[in-house]
Design a protein around this motif. Structure first.
Motif, short mmCIF file in Angstrom:
data_model
loop_
_atom_site.label_atom_id
_atom_site.label_comp_id
_atom_site.label_asym_id
_atom_site.label_seq_id
_atom_site.Cartn_x
_atom_site.Cartn_y
_atom_site.Cartn_z
N ALA A 56 0.83 -1.22 0.00
CA ALA A 56 0.00 0.00 0.00
C ALA A 56 0.86 1.26 0.00
O ALA A 56 0.59 2.20 -0.76
CB ALA A 56 -0.94 0.00 1.20
N VAL A 57 1.89 1.29 0.84
CA VAL A 57 2.75 2.48 0.91
C VAL A 57 3.48 2.69 -0.41
O VAL A 57 3.64 3.82 -0.87
CB VAL A 57 3.74 2.36 2.10
CG1 VAL A 57 4.78 3.45 2.05
CG2 VAL A 57 2.98 2.41 3.42
N ARG A 58 3.87 1.62 -1.06
CA ARG A 58 4.58 1.73 -2.34
C ARG A 58 3.69 2.26 -3.46
O ARG A 58 4.19 2.70 -4.50
CB ARG A 58 5.18 0.39 -2.75
CG ARG A 58 6.41 0.04 -1.96
CD ARG A 58 7.04 -1.23 -2.46
NE ARG A 58 8.32 -1.44 -1.82
CZ ARG A 58 9.13 -2.43 -2.15
NH1 ARG A 58 8.80 -3.28 -3.10
NH2 ARG A 58 10.29 -2.56 -1.53
N ARG A 59 2.37 2.23 -3.28
CA ARG A 59 1.46 2.79 -4.28
C ARG A 59 1.50 4.31 -4.30
O ARG A 59 1.05 4.94 -5.25
CB ARG A 59 0.03 2.31 -4.04
CG ARG A 59 -0.20 0.90 -4.49
CD ARG A 59 -1.68 0.54 -4.45
NE ARG A 59 -1.83 -0.85 -4.12
CZ ARG A 59 -2.12 -1.34 -2.92
NH1 ARG A 59 -2.36 -0.55 -1.92
NH2 ARG A 59 -2.20 -2.63 -2.72
N VAL A 60 2.01 4.93 -3.22
CA VAL A 60 2.16 6.39 -3.20
C VAL A 60 3.33 6.73 -4.11
O VAL A 60 4.44 6.21 -3.92
CB VAL A 60 2.42 6.90 -1.76
CG1 VAL A 60 2.65 8.40 -1.75
CG2 VAL A 60 1.27 6.51 -0.83
N PRO A 61 3.11 7.56 -5.13
CA PRO A 61 4.17 7.81 -6.12
C PRO A 61 5.52 8.24 -5.52
O PRO A 61 6.56 7.82 -6.00
CB PRO A 61 3.59 8.93 -6.99
CG PRO A 61 2.12 8.76 -6.87
CD PRO A 61 1.88 8.26 -5.47
N THR A 62 5.51 9.01 -4.46
CA THR A 62 6.78 9.47 -3.89
C THR A 62 7.36 8.50 -2.87
O THR A 62 8.36 8.80 -2.23
CB THR A 62 6.60 10.84 -3.20
OG1 THR A 62 5.65 10.71 -2.15
CG2 THR A 62 6.15 11.89 -4.19
N MET A 63 6.75 7.32 -2.71
CA MET A 63 7.24 6.33 -1.76
C MET A 63 7.45 4.97 -2.43
O MET A 63 7.37 3.93 -1.79
CB MET A 63 6.26 6.17 -0.60
CG MET A 63 6.04 7.39 0.22
SD MET A 63 4.90 7.03 1.58
CE MET A 63 4.23 8.64 1.90
#
Length: 181
Positions: A56-63
């Protein structure tokens, strides 16, 4: 050790803050040492929670290169049925976002909100999420469904839940787990 540490505790605020590079290096060293200290494989529930949060966190473009690691009692195999699961997301793209300084906390708050939105949208096992920005270590407190409900899905009648605390760039927590291991 405790006696020695207490003698020098008052001097800690006067030490210069570590550089972003030093914090990243400490995190890598702590993870490597924890892996080699024999903490062993994570229990299946802890690994499932860790993997779901990381996705889920990796779905954030800057993460996109974030790595989520379990630490504390859950990672060391010392937790009980009522223990929470502590996880830390290391964010290489945001080395200055941490809880050690006012500037780091300011950089951390919008990232917490982005991660909260991604987790709420992308983790069907999450039944509740609360952003706690005022704590000593700002974090997301998450309730994870550990068992399927009566209809066989995690979205129906809620089964048992486990509390999960997700913090960001908390190399101190990883290092403490290494020391305990």
């Amino acid at each position: 050790c405790v006696h020695f540490a207490m003698q020098h505790f008052r001097a800690l605020p006067f030490l210069p803050p570590p550089s972003a590079r030093a914090l990243q290096q400490l995190g890598r060293q702590a993870l490597g040492a924890l892996d080699s200290a024999g903490a062993g494989p994570l229990p299946s529930l802890v690994e499932r929670v860790r993997a779901e949060l990381e996705a889920a966190v990796r779905r954030v473009p800057t993460m996109g290169t974030a790595e989520v690691h379990a630490f504390g009692s859950a990672a060391l195999g010392m937790g009980t049925a009522s223990s929470d699961i502590d996880c830390c997301a290391l964010l290489p793209e945001h080395p200055h976002a941490h809880s050690r300084s006012p500037q780091g906390r300011a950089a951390l708050e919008p990232l917490l909100q982005l991660a909260a939105d991604a987790i709420t949208a992308g983790c069907p096992s999450v039944s509740a999420l609360q952003l706690i920005a005022e704590g000593r270590t700002p974090l997301l407190r998450i309730e994870f469904v550990t068992q399927a409900g009566a209809d066989g899905a995690t979205g129906g009648t809620v089964g048992e839940c486990v509390a999960v605390d997700l913090c960001f760039n908390n190399t101190d927590g990883l290092a403490n787990s290494y020391l305990l291991a």
